[in-house]
Motif scaffolding. Structure first.
Motif, PDB file in Angstrom:
ATOM      1  N   LYS A 233      23.996  36.810  53.212  1.00 32.01           N
ATOM      2  CA  LYS A 233      23.713  37.957  53.974  1.00 32.01           C
ATOM      3  C   LYS A 233      22.557  37.922  54.827  1.00 32.01           C
ATOM      4  N   LEU A 234      21.487  37.218  54.293  1.00 30.54           N
ATOM      5  CA  LEU A 234      20.261  37.151  55.089  1.00 30.54           C
ATOM      6  C   LEU A 234      20.506  36.480  56.301  1.00 30.54           C
ATOM      7  N   PHE A 235      21.172  35.274  56.377  1.00 29.07           N
ATOM      8  CA  PHE A 235      21.617  34.428  57.456  1.00 29.07           C
ATOM      9  C   PHE A 235      22.488  35.361  58.558  1.00 29.07           C
ATOM     10  N   ARG A 236      23.424  36.126  57.657  1.00 33.62           N
ATOM     11  CA  ARG A 236      24.189  36.849  58.758  1.00 33.62           C
ATOM     12  C   ARG A 236      23.429  37.871  59.610  1.00 33.62           C
ATOM     13  N   GLU A 237      22.391  38.645  58.910  1.00 37.77           N
ATOM     14  CA  GLU A 237      21.619  39.783  59.668  1.00 37.77           C
ATOM     15  C   GLU A 237      20.548  39.144  60.457  1.00 37.77           C
ATOM     16  N   HIS A 238      20.115  37.813  60.500  1.00 33.91           N
ATOM     17  CA  HIS A 238      19.217  37.591  61.434  1.00 33.91           C
ATOM     18  C   HIS A 238      19.643  36.224  62.395  1.00 33.91           C
ATOM     19  N   THR A 239      20.773  36.192  62.569  1.00 34.26           N
ATOM     20  CA  THR A 239      21.191  35.226  63.452  1.00 34.26           C
ATOM     21  C   THR A 239      22.357  35.973  64.292  1.00 34.26           C
ATOM     22  N   GLU A 240      22.394  35.393  65.775  1.00 41.06           N
ATOM     23  CA  GLU A 240      23.172  35.871  66.719  1.00 41.06           C
ATOM     24  C   GLU A 240      24.712  36.047  66.297  1.00 41.06           C
ATOM     25  N   GLU A 241      25.300  37.254  66.223  1.00 41.93           N
ATOM     26  CA  GLU A 241      26.681  37.500  65.817  1.00 41.93           C
ATOM     27  C   GLU A 241      26.723  36.851  64.180  1.00 41.93           C
ATOM     28  N   GLY A 242      25.880  36.592  63.505  1.00 33.47           N
ATOM     29  CA  GLY A 242      25.853  36.241  62.316  1.00 33.47           C
ATOM     30  C   GLY A 242      26.616  34.806  62.122  1.00 33.47           C
ATOM     31  N   VAL A 243      26.402  33.957  63.078  1.00 38.41           N
ATOM     32  CA  VAL A 243      27.125  32.732  62.897  1.00 38.41           C
ATOM     33  C   VAL A 243      26.383  31.865  61.849  1.00 38.41           C
ATOM     34  N   GLY A 244      25.040  31.969  61.838  1.00 40.66           N
ATOM     35  CA  GLY A 244      24.323  30.921  60.966  1.00 40.66           C
ATOM     36  C   GLY A 244      23.301  30.351  61.813  1.00 40.66           C
ATOM     37  N   LEU A 245      22.525  29.398  60.968  1.00 36.05           N
ATOM     38  CA  LEU A 245      21.281  28.655  61.587  1.00 36.05           C
ATOM     39  C   LEU A 245      21.785  27.320  62.204  1.00 36.05           C
ATOM     40  N   ASP A 246      20.788  26.987  63.214  1.00 37.10           N
ATOM     41  CA  ASP A 246      21.001  25.715  63.919  1.00 37.10           C
ATOM     42  C   ASP A 246      20.622  24.750  63.133  1.00 37.10           C
ATOM     43  N   VAL A 247      19.789  24.778  62.133  1.00 37.49           N
ATOM     44  CA  VAL A 247      19.246  23.693  61.510  1.00 37.49           C
ATOM     45  C   VAL A 247      18.494  23.995  60.183  1.00 37.49           C
ATOM     46  N   ALA A 248      19.022  23.188  59.403  1.00 39.46           N
ATOM     47  CA  ALA A 248      18.810  23.303  57.670  1.00 39.46           C
ATOM     48  C   ALA A 248      18.063  22.123  57.192  1.00 39.46           C
TER      49      ALA A 248
END
Length: 359
Positions: A233-248
């Motif tokens: 939910k955090l990743f969806r809310e804080h990334t463009e279109e909720g796609v997820g992060l560039d790097v982990a």
């Protein structure tokens, strides 16, 4: 001279040992360690070793237990061999501890950290940073400018691990990034992704003290406990279109942390394995395939990274000293060093041994 020597599991002794003697080889340097960090590798040796410390003579260095510990340290040059021109007596230096052939498959390609014969000062070399004197090769010694303190110079080695991982992840200006785990390396990774220009930074850490430290290091980071929050939910809310992060960046060496990283990144995102796994980890290979992700595994660092890190520290963009929580005397290395770092209820993150405090 006094030195901290590792013998075997939970057997570390502070004792008098012979100082280096005889003429230096033309390509060697005699140094006087100043401050030295206790590394996670040292802790693994203490609780479960010997692991990388050599019970029999090391194939390249010839070193053998007992081992003078310490591979994250600053020092002052005491004497130089006849072939040394890049440092002189009195210079302050940071030690790049990896020792390997210059002429094997990897050495000929400049990949010195990948040699199968690699040794390391403080782990598989006759000398280490928690001794009053040490002999190292010229290529192990990097001079540091006045803008870099003794403590910062000692922190360049673990910072190299962190920065290499961030480089491998391709973190840059505007990147969205997860740092999973805030041990000493994870904390340095957090500082490194900030320095690289990441715009949105998530931090996953179950330990309250370490979450608090992460928030102090990078106040704008989104710090959460993976056991209580809803990371997806955090990743969806804080990334463009909720796609997820560039790097982990996985900085724990745990299966659950690796799984979280794979779930966190967007399609064609990158997962960087930084923490060392001590046992095999199960993966969701179908998830990796469906998301078309890249997984980068890292080992040590390119040995040429030292001047770059020193420049970043001197410019104030990589404040590595902020993770240091204590400085202790050599005589206290077991109780106030190793045992304090192993205390699950403790508050220590990074402990340095001050070799100027020898009694």
């Amino acid at each position: 001279m006094k030195a901290v020597r590792y013998y075997s599991k939970r057997d570390i002794r502070v004792e008098d040992v012979p100082a280096p003697s005889g003429p230096l080889a033309e390509d060697q340097v005699l140094i006087e360690p100043i401050v030295c960090g206790i590394c996670g590798t040292d802790l693994h040796e203490y609780i479960a070793g010997p692991i990388v410390t050599p019970a029999i003579a090391h194939v390249y260095s010839g070193a053998q237990l007992p081992q003078i510990l310490g591979h994250e340290f600053s020092a002052r040059v005491k004497q130089v061999g006849s072939g040394i021109t890049h440092v002189k007596v009195g210079d302050r230096v940071s030690i790049q501890p990896l020792i390997s052939p210059r002429d094997d498959y990897y050495g000929r390609r400049g990949l010195f950290h990948l040699s199968e014969k690699m040794a390391c000062v403080g782990l598989s070399w006759d000398w280490g940073g928690v001794g009053e004197l040490a002999v190292v090769n010229g290529y192990n010694v990097f001079p540091v400018p006045d803008s870099v303190s003794d403590i910062q110079a000692a922190m360049i080695e673990p910072a190299a691990v962190a920065l290499y991982a961030v480089d491998r992840g391709g973190v840059g200006s505007g990147s969205t990034v997860l740092v999973s785990g805030v041990g000493p390396i994870g904390a340095l990774v957090l500082l490194a992704v900030k320095a690289a220009g990441a715009s949105t930074i998530f931090v996953s850490e179950p330990n309250t003290n370490r979450r608090n430290l992460a928030q102090k290091l990078v106040p704008e980071a989104i710090v959460f406990d993976p056991r209580e929050a809803d990371p997806a939910k955090l990743f969806r809310e804080h990334t463009e279109e909720g796609v997820g992060l560039d790097v982990a960046l996985e900085c724990v060496g745990a299966e659950a942390s690796l799984s979280l990283c794979a779930k966190a990144v967007r399609r064609q995102g990158k997962v960087v394995q930084v923490g060392l796994h001590v046992k095999p980890a199960a993966i969701d290979a179908m998830l990796w395939a469906l998301k078309d992700i890249t997984v980068e595994a890292t080992w040590c660092y390119p040995v040429t990274i030292w001047p770059r890190i020193a420049a970043m520290i001197g410019a104030g963009i990589f404040p590595v000293e902020k993770i240091v929580t204590a400085t202790i005397a050599p005589d206290d290395v077991v109780e106030k060093g190793f045992e304090a770092l192993l205390d699950p209820s403790g508050t220590q993150m990074k402990i340095l041994v001050d070799m100027r405090d020898v009694k």
